[in-house]
Design an enzyme around this catalytic site. Structure first.
Site, PDB file in Angstrom:
ATOM      1  CB  SER A  55      -0.897   0.022   1.229  1.00 21.65           C
ATOM      2  OG  SER A  55      -1.492   1.302   1.377  1.00 21.65           O
TER       3      SER A  55
ATOM      4  CG  HIS B  44      -3.906  -1.739  -1.870  1.00 13.27           C
ATOM      5  ND1 HIS B  44      -4.937  -2.542  -2.306  1.00 13.27           N
ATOM      6  CD2 HIS B  44      -4.409  -1.021  -0.829  1.00 13.27           C
ATOM      7  CE1 HIS B  44      -6.017  -2.326  -1.559  1.00 13.27           C
ATOM      8  NE2 HIS B  44      -5.717  -1.408  -0.654  1.00 13.27           N
TER       9      HIS B  44
ATOM     10  CG  ASP C  20      -5.178   1.965   1.061  1.00 13.67           C
ATOM     11  OD1 ASP C  20      -6.077   1.113   0.925  1.00 13.67           O
ATOM     12  OD2 ASP C  20      -4.037   1.688   1.484  1.00 13.67           O
TER      13      ASP C  20
ATOM     14  CG  MET D 109      -8.715   6.401   2.759  1.00 16.21           C
ATOM     15  SD  MET D 109      -7.864   6.327   4.356  1.00 16.21           S
ATOM     16  CE  MET D 109      -6.869   4.847   4.128  1.00 16.21           C
TER      17      MET D 109
ATOM     18  CG  HIS E  22      -9.534  -0.342  -0.763  1.00 15.70           C
ATOM     19  ND1 HIS E  22      -8.991  -0.699   0.467  1.00 15.70           N
ATOM     20  CD2 HIS E  22     -10.889  -0.391  -0.599  1.00 15.70           C
ATOM     21  CE1 HIS E  22      -9.982  -0.948   1.313  1.00 15.70           C
ATOM     22  NE2 HIS E  22     -11.125  -0.759   0.699  1.00 15.70           N
TER      23      HIS E  22
ATOM     24  CG  MET F 190     -11.535   2.458   2.071  1.00 12.41           C
ATOM     25  SD  MET F 190     -10.086   2.354   3.138  1.00 12.41           S
ATOM     26  CE  MET F 190      -8.775   2.531   1.920  1.00 12.41           C
TER      27      MET F 190
ATOM     28  CG  MET G  37     -11.846  -3.541   4.874  1.00  7.63           C
ATOM     29  SD  MET G  37     -10.338  -2.961   4.056  1.00  7.63           S
ATOM     30  CE  MET G  37      -9.604  -1.944   5.345  1.00  7.63           C
TER      31      MET G  37
ATOM     32  CG  PHE H 140      -6.316   6.277  10.493  1.00  6.10           C
ATOM     33  CD1 PHE H 140      -5.776   7.522  10.197  1.00  6.10           C
ATOM     34  CD2 PHE H 140      -7.600   6.220  11.016  1.00  6.10           C
ATOM     35  CE1 PHE H 140      -6.499   8.680  10.425  1.00  6.10           C
ATOM     36  CE2 PHE H 140      -8.337   7.375  11.253  1.00  6.10           C
ATOM     37  CZ  PHE H 140      -7.777   8.609  10.957  1.00  6.10           C
TER      38      PHE H 140
ATOM     39  N   GLY I 182      -1.296   1.033   9.739  1.00  9.10           N
ATOM     40  CA  GLY I 182      -0.590   0.700  10.966  1.00  9.10           C
ATOM     41  C   GLY I 182      -1.448   0.194  12.108  1.00  9.10           C
TER      42      GLY I 182
ATOM     43  CG  ASP J 287      -6.400  -3.078   3.004  1.00  8.08           C
ATOM     44  OD1 ASP J 287      -5.422  -2.817   3.733  1.00  8.08           O
ATOM     45  OD2 ASP J 287      -6.909  -2.241   2.243  1.00  8.08           O
ATOM     46  N   GLY J 288      -5.039  -4.957   5.963  1.00 10.29           N
ATOM     47  CA  GLY J 288      -4.964  -4.470   7.336  1.00 10.29           C
ATOM     48  C   GLY J 288      -4.158  -5.362   8.253  1.00 10.29           C
ATOM     49  N   GLY J 289      -3.067  -4.838   8.765  1.00 12.68           N
ATOM     50  CA  GLY J 289      -2.299  -5.558   9.770  1.00 12.68           C
ATOM     51  C   GLY J 289      -1.552  -6.776   9.266  1.00 12.68           C
TER      52      GLY J 289
ATOM     53  N   GLY K 177       1.274  -2.380   4.166  1.00 10.56           N
ATOM     54  CA  GLY K 177       1.814  -1.031   4.062  1.00 10.56           C
ATOM     55  C   GLY K 177       3.081  -0.884   4.862  1.00 10.56           C
ATOM     56  CB  SER K 178       3.626   0.008   8.416  1.00 17.13           C
ATOM     57  OG  SER K 178       2.664  -0.900   8.919  1.00 17.13           O
TER      58      SER K 178
END
Length: 230
Positions: free
Chosen positions: A13, A38, A40, A42, A71, A73, A142, A148, A150, A178-180, A200-201
Site C-alpha cells: 500500500s 495498492h 488507498d 479515502m 481501493h 473507501m 478488511m 488509517f 498501521g 487489507d490491514g495488519g 503497508g508499514s
C-alpha cells in the site's frame, strides 16, 4: 492483468510510501518483488481520513508495470468510477457498506473496463455476497477498520475468510486481505484461503527509495510465511 491464479500476491500500500516520491517508490517496490500496487482512496466522509483522487492515480500510472489496485473507501462511489478507470486502474474495489445498490456499482466498474472488487468491513458478514459473486473478480476483507494504516490485525476475520473461500468455490475470484498484514499474520490468512495480501508499514519499514533492499526483504518474508501455510 494476467490470467487468474491463486498464487500468493503481495500488494504494498503506497499509503506507507514517501508521498513526495511516489514514482521512485513504486519502481522500488516492483523491483523488489511486489506483485500489485495498492492505492488507498479515502474521502474523509466514508472513512475518517483524506488521501488520493483520480489525478494522483493518473500521475502514478506510468510508473506501475504490474497491477494498479485501487481501493475506494468513499461514498458515493458510482459517480467516480469512470474517473478512476480513466486514470488507469486495473482493479476498482468498492465497499459493500458505501451505498444501497452495490450490484449496480459492480456492473459499472466492469462496464468501465476494470476488474470489480468488493470490500467488507470487520463488522460486516458475508450473507449479502452470494448474489454478487457473478459480478466479482475480488473480495477484499478488511482486517482493520478502514481509514488509517498501521492498525492492529483483527483475528475474528480469519473465520470470515474461511467461509468466503468455501462460498467462492472454484470461481475465479481473488480473496484480498487489507490491514495488519505481517509475516506473523500472513500465514493465518493464507491458510484460510486468501491469495492477495495488502501490506503497508510491514513492507516499507526500514527502507527508502535510496535503500530499497529492506522492501524486498520484507516482501519475501511475508510471501514465504504465507506460502508455507498453504
Amino acid at each position: 492483468m494476467t490470467s487468474f491464479d491463486r498464487s500468493i500476491k503481495i500488494a504494498p500500500s503506497i499509503l506507507s510510501a514517501d508521498f513526495a516520491d511516489f514514482g521512485r517508490e513504486i519502481q522500488a517496490i516492483e523491483a523488489q518483488g511486489a506483485d500489485w500496487v495498492h492505492v488507498d482512496v479515502m474521502d474523509g466522509h466514508f472513512v475518517p481520513n483524506l488521501t488520493f483522487g483520480p489525478p494522483l492515480c493518473k500521475a502514478i500510472r506510468p510508473h506501475i508495470k504490474t497491477v494498479m489496485d485501487v481501493h475506494l473507501m468513499i461514498s458515493p462511489v458510482d459517480t467516480y468510477i469512470d474517473a478512476f478507470a480513466d486514470a488507469g486502474a486495473d482493479v476498482i474495489t468498492a465497499h459493500l457498506e458505501a451505498g444501497p445498490h452495490i450490484h449496480r456499482t459492480l456492473q459499472a466498474i466492469r462496464g468501465a473496463g476494470c476488474k470489480a472488487g468488493l470490500a467488507i468491513n470487520p463488522g460486516t458478514g458475508i450473507d449479502g455476497i452470494e448474489y454478487l459473486l457473478d459480478q466479482l473478480d475480488l473480495i477484499c476483507v478488511m482486517t482493520v477498520n478502514p481509514g488509517f494504516g498501521g492498525q492492529k490485525f483483527i483475528h475474528s476475520q480469519i473465520d470470515k475468510v474461511r467461509a468466503l473461500r468455501a462460498l467462492i468455490g472454484d470461481r475465479p475470484i481473488h480473496i484480498e486481505i487489507d490491514g495488519g498484514i505481517t509475516p506473523e499474520t500472513a500465514p493465518l490468512m493464507a491458510a484460510a484461503g486468501a491469495d492477495v495480501l495488502v501490506a503497508g508499514s510491514a513492507v516499507f519499514k526500514g527502507g527508502s527509495v535510496n535503500n530499497p533492499a529492506p522492501y524486498g526483504e520484507n516482501i519475501r518474508a511475508i510471501r514465504s510465511a504465507a506460502e508455507a501455510a498453504r
